[in-house]
Scaffold this motif. Sequence first.
Motif, PDB file in Angstrom:
ATOM      1  N   MET A   1       0.827  -1.236   0.020  1.00 34.80           N
ATOM      2  CA  MET A   1       0.082   0.122  -0.007  1.00 34.80           C
ATOM      3  C   MET A   1       0.782   1.267  -0.106  1.00 34.80           C
ATOM      4  SD  MET A   1      -2.437   1.777   2.862  1.00 34.80           S
ATOM      5  CE  MET A   1      -3.032   0.248   3.813  1.00 34.80           C
ATOM      6  N   ASP A   2       0.647   2.049  -0.743  1.00 37.93           N
ATOM      7  CA  ASP A   2       1.374   3.587  -0.970  1.00 37.93           C
ATOM      8  C   ASP A   2       0.411   4.410  -0.128  1.00 37.93           C
ATOM      9  OD1 ASP A   2       2.313   5.985  -1.457  1.00 37.93           O
ATOM     10  OD2 ASP A   2       2.364   5.790  -3.401  1.00 37.93           O
ATOM     11  N   ILE A   3       0.756   4.671   1.123  1.00 39.09           N
ATOM     12  CA  ILE A   3      -0.130   5.487   1.963  1.00 39.09           C
ATOM     13  C   ILE A   3      -0.307   6.972   1.372  1.00 39.09           C
ATOM     14  CG2 ILE A   3       1.580   6.214   3.453  1.00 39.09           C
ATOM     15  CD1 ILE A   3      -1.641   5.152   4.434  1.00 39.09           C
ATOM     16  N   VAL A   4       0.788   7.565   0.706  1.00 43.34           N
ATOM     17  CA  VAL A   4       0.464   8.705   0.204  1.00 43.34           C
ATOM     18  C   VAL A   4      -0.416   8.738  -0.890  1.00 43.34           C
ATOM     19  CG1 VAL A   4       1.501  10.456  -0.674  1.00 43.34           C
ATOM     20  CG2 VAL A   4       3.005   9.612   0.777  1.00 43.34           C
ATOM     21  N   ASN A   5      -0.458   7.894  -1.782  1.00 44.94           N
ATOM     22  CA  ASN A   5      -1.536   7.793  -2.654  1.00 44.94           C
ATOM     23  C   ASN A   5      -2.911   7.453  -2.130  1.00 44.94           C
ATOM     24  OD1 ASN A   5      -3.068   5.443  -4.587  1.00 44.94           O
ATOM     25  ND2 ASN A   5      -2.123   6.959  -5.763  1.00 44.94           N
ATOM     26  N   VAL A   6      -2.949   6.509  -1.201  1.00 47.38           N
ATOM     27  CA  VAL A   6      -4.327   6.242  -0.477  1.00 47.38           C
ATOM     28  C   VAL A   6      -4.929   7.411   0.152  1.00 47.38           C
ATOM     29  CG1 VAL A   6      -5.339   4.985   1.381  1.00 47.38           C
ATOM     30  CG2 VAL A   6      -4.025   3.831  -0.115  1.00 47.38           C
ATOM     31  N   PHE A   7      -4.051   8.337   0.765  1.00 46.05           N
ATOM     32  CA  PHE A   7      -4.756   9.380   1.406  1.00 46.05           C
ATOM     33  C   PHE A   7      -4.925  10.637   0.400  1.00 46.05           C
ATOM     34  CE2 PHE A   7      -4.123  13.751   3.216  1.00 46.05           C
ATOM     35  CZ  PHE A   7      -4.728  13.438   4.393  1.00 46.05           C
ATOM     36  N   ALA A   8      -4.159  10.631  -0.741  1.00 48.81           N
ATOM     37  CA  ALA A   8      -4.571  11.816  -1.697  1.00 48.81           C
ATOM     38  C   ALA A   8      -5.943  11.175  -2.377  1.00 48.81           C
ATOM     39  CB  ALA A   8      -3.467  11.801  -2.878  1.00 48.81           C
ATOM     40  N   ASN A   9      -6.017  10.067  -2.699  1.00 43.42           N
ATOM     41  CA  ASN A   9      -7.319   9.396  -3.338  1.00 43.42           C
ATOM     42  C   ASN A   9      -8.532   9.694  -2.435  1.00 43.42           C
ATOM     43  OD1 ASN A   9      -6.014   8.835  -5.722  1.00 43.42           O
ATOM     44  ND2 ASN A   9      -5.605   6.830  -5.192  1.00 43.42           N
ATOM     45  N   ASN A  10      -8.294   9.498  -1.208  1.00 45.71           N
ATOM     46  CA  ASN A  10      -9.261   9.648  -0.286  1.00 45.71           C
ATOM     47  C   ASN A  10      -9.606  11.160  -0.032  1.00 45.71           C
ATOM     48  OD1 ASN A  10     -10.003   6.840  -0.111  1.00 45.71           O
ATOM     49  ND2 ASN A  10      -8.280   6.721   1.785  1.00 45.71           N
ATOM     50  N   VAL A  11      -8.733  11.943   0.097  1.00 40.20           N
ATOM     51  CA  VAL A  11      -9.057  13.422   0.288  1.00 40.20           C
ATOM     52  C   VAL A  11     -10.160  13.661  -0.878  1.00 40.20           C
ATOM     53  CG1 VAL A  11      -8.376  15.712   0.472  1.00 40.20           C
ATOM     54  CG2 VAL A  11      -7.222  14.080   1.685  1.00 40.20           C
ATOM     55  N   LYS A  12      -9.491  13.593  -1.822  1.00 40.36           N
ATOM     56  CA  LYS A  12     -10.232  13.960  -3.136  1.00 40.36           C
ATOM     57  C   LYS A  12     -11.693  13.294  -3.432  1.00 40.36           C
ATOM     58  CE  LYS A  12      -9.778  14.697  -8.064  1.00 40.36           C
ATOM     59  NZ  LYS A  12      -8.610  14.663  -9.203  1.00 40.36           N
ATOM     60  N   LEU A  39      -1.422  18.045  -2.129  1.00 39.65           N
ATOM     61  CA  LEU A  39      -1.890  16.833  -1.343  1.00 39.65           C
ATOM     62  C   LEU A  39      -2.423  15.985  -2.156  1.00 39.65           C
ATOM     63  CD1 LEU A  39      -3.265  17.868   2.228  1.00 39.65           C
ATOM     64  CD2 LEU A  39      -1.040  17.014   1.718  1.00 39.65           C
ATOM     65  N   GLU A  40      -3.484  16.439  -3.091  1.00 42.52           N
ATOM     66  CA  GLU A  40      -4.305  15.640  -3.954  1.00 42.52           C
ATOM     67  C   GLU A  40      -3.409  15.028  -5.106  1.00 42.52           C
ATOM     68  OE1 GLU A  40      -7.850  17.301  -4.927  1.00 42.52           O
ATOM     69  OE2 GLU A  40      -8.703  17.204  -3.035  1.00 42.52           O
ATOM     70  N   CYS A  41      -2.312  15.699  -5.397  1.00 41.92           N
ATOM     71  CA  CYS A  41      -1.442  15.414  -6.264  1.00 41.92           C
ATOM     72  C   CYS A  41      -0.182  14.462  -5.901  1.00 41.92           C
ATOM     73  CB  CYS A  41      -1.058  16.515  -7.539  1.00 41.92           C
ATOM     74  SG  CYS A  41      -2.210  17.350  -8.264  1.00 41.92           S
ATOM     75  N   GLU A  42      -0.100  14.271  -4.571  1.00 37.59           N
ATOM     76  CA  GLU A  42       0.680  13.420  -3.857  1.00 37.59           C
ATOM     77  C   GLU A  42       2.184  14.357  -4.202  1.00 37.59           C
ATOM     78  OE1 GLU A  42       0.813   9.247  -5.115  1.00 37.59           O
ATOM     79  OE2 GLU A  42      -1.299   9.625  -6.001  1.00 37.59           O
ATOM     80  N   ILE A  60     -15.678  13.478   8.434  1.00 36.55           N
ATOM     81  CA  ILE A  60     -15.548  12.206   8.462  1.00 36.55           C
ATOM     82  C   ILE A  60     -14.588  11.681   9.779  1.00 36.55           C
ATOM     83  CG2 ILE A  60     -16.086  11.691   6.115  1.00 36.55           C
ATOM     84  CD1 ILE A  60     -12.983  11.363   5.673  1.00 36.55           C
ATOM     85  N   GLU A  61     -14.548  10.614  10.325  1.00 36.37           N
ATOM     86  CA  GLU A  61     -13.510  10.186  11.022  1.00 36.37           C
ATOM     87  C   GLU A  61     -12.092   9.946  10.379  1.00 36.37           C
ATOM     88  OE1 GLU A  61     -13.767   9.247  14.267  1.00 36.37           O
ATOM     89  OE2 GLU A  61     -16.019   9.789  14.098  1.00 36.37           O
ATOM     90  N   THR A  62     -10.903  10.211  11.061  1.00 36.42           N
ATOM     91  CA  THR A  62      -9.732  10.475  10.554  1.00 36.42           C
ATOM     92  C   THR A  62      -9.342   9.446   9.862  1.00 36.42           C
ATOM     93  OG1 THR A  62      -9.346  12.126  12.177  1.00 36.42           O
ATOM     94  CG2 THR A  62      -7.244  11.209  10.975  1.00 36.42           C
ATOM     95  N   TYR A  63      -9.630   8.106  10.448  1.00 34.71           N
ATOM     96  CA  TYR A  63      -9.210   6.604   9.973  1.00 34.71           C
ATOM     97  C   TYR A  63      -9.479   6.382   8.410  1.00 34.71           C
ATOM     98  CZ  TYR A  63     -13.455   4.146  10.708  1.00 34.71           C
ATOM     99  OH  TYR A  63     -14.592   3.771  10.594  1.00 34.71           O
ATOM    100  N   LEU A  64     -10.623   7.071   8.206  1.00 32.36           N
ATOM    101  CA  LEU A  64     -11.128   6.701   6.728  1.00 32.36           C
ATOM    102  C   LEU A  64     -10.415   7.232   5.725  1.00 32.36           C
ATOM    103  CD1 LEU A  64     -14.720   7.514   7.327  1.00 32.36           C
ATOM    104  CD2 LEU A  64     -13.723   5.386   7.152  1.00 32.36           C
ATOM    105  N   LEU A  65      -9.514   8.407   6.082  1.00 32.28           N
ATOM    106  CA  LEU A  65      -8.472   8.908   4.937  1.00 32.28           C
ATOM    107  C   LEU A  65      -7.405   7.937   4.556  1.00 32.28           C
ATOM    108  CD1 LEU A  65      -8.468  12.343   6.295  1.00 32.28           C
ATOM    109  CD2 LEU A  65      -9.509  11.985   4.057  1.00 32.28           C
ATOM    110  N   PHE A  66      -7.275   6.849   5.434  1.00 35.53           N
ATOM    111  CA  PHE A  66      -6.016   5.744   5.301  1.00 35.53           C
ATOM    112  C   PHE A  66      -6.600   4.439   4.615  1.00 35.53           C
ATOM    113  CE2 PHE A  66      -4.680   9.136   8.180  1.00 35.53           C
ATOM    114  CZ  PHE A  66      -3.480   9.409   7.641  1.00 35.53           C
ATOM    115  N   ILE A  67      -7.708   4.462   4.573  1.00 34.49           N
ATOM    116  CA  ILE A  67      -8.455   3.116   4.081  1.00 34.49           C
ATOM    117  C   ILE A  67      -8.308   2.886   2.651  1.00 34.49           C
ATOM    118  CG2 ILE A  67     -10.253   1.324   4.071  1.00 34.49           C
ATOM    119  CD1 ILE A  67     -11.156   2.555   6.846  1.00 34.49           C
ATOM    120  N   GLU A  68      -7.647   2.152   2.045  1.00 38.85           N
ATOM    121  CA  GLU A  68      -7.396   1.707   0.500  1.00 38.85           C
ATOM    122  C   GLU A  68      -9.006   1.352  -0.142  1.00 38.85           C
ATOM    123  OE1 GLU A  68      -4.251  -0.202  -2.252  1.00 38.85           O
ATOM    124  OE2 GLU A  68      -4.434  -0.897  -0.393  1.00 38.85           O
ATOM    125  N   GLU A  69      -9.135   1.987  -1.213  1.00 37.53           N
ATOM    126  CA  GLU A  69     -10.415   1.780  -2.108  1.00 37.53           C
ATOM    127  C   GLU A  69     -10.620   0.192  -2.106  1.00 37.53           C
ATOM    128  OE1 GLU A  69     -13.881   2.798  -3.684  1.00 37.53           O
ATOM    129  OE2 GLU A  69     -12.248   4.431  -3.060  1.00 37.53           O
TER     130      GLU A  69
END
Length: 75
Positions: A1-12, A39-42, A60-69
């Motif tokens: 998992m690329d956490i930066v990518n996951v975070f960016a995708n979730n924010v967007k 951030l959204e562009c990593e 939203i709850e903070t943890y949701l930003l780190f859950i991979e699609e």
Amino acid sequence: MDIVNVFANNVKKYRNKIGISQESFAEKAGLHRTYISALECEKRSISLDNIQKIADALGIETYLLFIEEGKENNR
């Protein structure tokens, strides 16, 4: 998992879900629009304080930003 990518995708994803622009979202979160864009562009890292500001602004709850699609139910 690329956490930066996951975070960016979730924010967007969550920002688009509530239907606001980067500029409106940045204002709501107390951050600059170019920071949200980066951030959204990593292209930027983020502090824990700003992660919390983003989650609060998204309502939203903070943890949701780190859950991979597609892995929401695999916890």
